[in-house]
Enzyme design. Structure first.
Site, short mmCIF file in Angstrom:
data_model
loop_
_atom_site.label_atom_id
_atom_site.label_comp_id
_atom_site.label_asym_id
_atom_site.label_seq_id
_atom_site.Cartn_x
_atom_site.Cartn_y
_atom_site.Cartn_z
N ASP A 168 3.38 -29.03 -5.48
CA ASP A 168 4.61 -29.25 -6.23
C ASP A 168 5.52 -28.02 -6.11
OD1 ASP A 168 6.51 -29.84 -8.11
OD2 ASP A 168 5.10 -30.20 -9.75
N GLY A 207 12.23 -34.88 -3.05
CA GLY A 207 13.10 -35.45 -2.02
C GLY A 207 13.98 -34.44 -1.32
N ASP A 228 11.65 -36.09 -11.46
CA ASP A 228 10.62 -36.64 -12.36
C ASP A 228 11.06 -37.92 -13.07
OD1 ASP A 228 9.51 -34.27 -11.60
OD2 ASP A 228 8.83 -33.72 -13.61
#
Ligand code: GLA
Length: 402
Positions: A168, A207, A228
């Site tokens: 992440d 993205g 999110d």
């Protein structure tokens, strides 16, 4: 996959190729090409259909611990979620401690006293384990990340028995230039390969840089395409309906990920949750439940485990669906399936019921179509030119057309 590739190459030594022969070279090139393409880019044959599981983040945020994860894993089996296909138990942010003097990533020992033992327990239930970390120095919640420790962390995860890494971005921009996002993801990809355990690689960078164009080239089995998600109809539909056009980037081994399910978290009606499930299945999206599996009602369980709906998502052809028609709040989406039939979703984005029609010509069909309602699990008959359904407020009618 690496093994298969080496086998292919080893077999080639036995090919009777006259040295320097043009045909020989061509044959060799073709064989190597086929071996590489058939294997995919070091994908270990993972995620041939969209991955399914549970992730701690949507419901528990940072309030996770060994006990919480064990209970959710147990509930995944007991509730029937495992039987329905959910497999990965993902420990998202909140497990981290610090890197010790040897560079070993230590979990927060008050919350996760023994990560290997926890992984063993989850494996003993016939499930797999996932974990969250970041290419940046700190996670989105300010805990330690993997920057500078990629090799050690990949080895640590492999040693614990981790089967999925969610990588992440979080503080990535403090460590990497904007042009280095791909390189940052490739670095962990290489580290995971060297660690030697088949680990599903889940890219999460919302993205950035059109990740769908390069995610597979850095070994990603799935990549987040959006920011999110939240447990609200406007947000879920904003994200879900925005996926149109990305279908060409998904396929067996590598999937667009519009983020996790919110089903059962309380912010939406069951009708709205059926909309998320239907849309995610048409999108061939990874299905990660994000609710409390120990305390879910029958309606939530029913939405998460309807086998006919899940089989749309898990169809072996792995074709992501797309929008075939829209007029105002009415949307018709279609996913071609391996048996030649089509899954079709009639979505109503208004706050009151609407009639929605799909004409067979919009699906490229000329003959009459036989229709089955997948939520009701009921055959509806054969229709000559199309089908009209009454669709509840913010709801969906999901059908199979043969
Ligand atoms: C980011 C991700 C979420 C979750 C949190 C954890 O916001 O997009 O899915 O992993 O970090 O901090």
């Amino acid at each position: 996959m690496k093994m298969i590739r080496e086998h292919h190459l080893r077999d080639l030594h036995w090919l009777p190729l006259p040295p320097g022969s043009f045909h020989g070279c061509l044959l060799l090139a073709l064989c190597i090409g086929t071996a590489l393409c058939a294997c995919g880019a070091d994908d270990h044959g993972l995620a041939l259909t969209p991955p399914m599981g549970w992730n701690s983040w949507n419901r528990f945020r940072l309030n996770i611990s060994d006990a919480v994860v064990r209970k959710q894993a147990g509930a995944m089996v007991k509730s029937g979620m495992k039987a329905a296909g959910y497999e990965y138990v993902v420990i998202d942010g909140g497990w981290e401690g610090y890197h010790d003097a040897q560079g070993l990533f230590r979990p927060n020992k008050l919350k996760f006293p023994d990560m290997k033992e926890l992984c063993d327990y989850i494996h003993s239930l016939g499930l797999k384990v996932g974990i969250h970390t970041t290419p940046g120095p700190v996670t989105c919640s300010g805990r330690e990340g993997s920057y500078g420790y990629e090799e050690e962390d990949a080895r640590t995860f492999a040693r614990w028995g981790i089967d999925l890494v969610k990588y992440d971005w979080c503080s990535g921009e403090t460590a990497y230039k904007p042009t280095e996002i791909t390189a940052a993801y490739e670095k962990m990809h290489q580290a995971l390969l060297r660690a030697g355990r088949p680990i599903l690689y889940s890219l999460c960078e919302y993205g950035l840089d059109d990740v769908w164009k390069w995610g597979a080239s850095v070994g990603g089995h799935m990549w987040r395409t959006t920011d999110d998600i939240s447990d609200e109809y406007w947000n879920v539909t904003y994200i879900g309906f925005e996926q149109n056009g990305l279908e060409k980037y998904a396929g067996p081994g590598h999937w667009n990920d519009p983020d996790m399910l919110e089903i059962g978290n309380g912010g939406m009606t069951d009708e709205e949750y059926r909309t998320q499930m239907s849309l995610w299945c048409i999108l061939a999206a990874p299905l990660f439940a994000g609710n409390d599996l120990e305390n879910m009602n029958a309606a939530t369980l029913g939405i998460l485990t309807n086998p006919e709906v899940i089989s749309i998502d898990q169809d072996p052809a792995g074709i992501q669906g797309h929008r075939v028609w829209q007029e105002g709040p009415r949307e018709v989406w279609m996913k071609p399936l391996k048996d030649g039939s089509k899954a079709v979703g009639l979505f109503n984005r208004l706050e009151y019921p609407l009639m929605i029609t799909v004409n067979w010509r919009e699906l490229g069909l000329r003959a009459p179509g036989t229709v089955r309602d997948l939520w009701a699990r009921k055959d509806l008959g054969t229709f000559t030119t199309g089908f009209t359904g009454s669709v509840a407020a913010h709801g969906v009618v999901l059908i199979n057309v043969k």
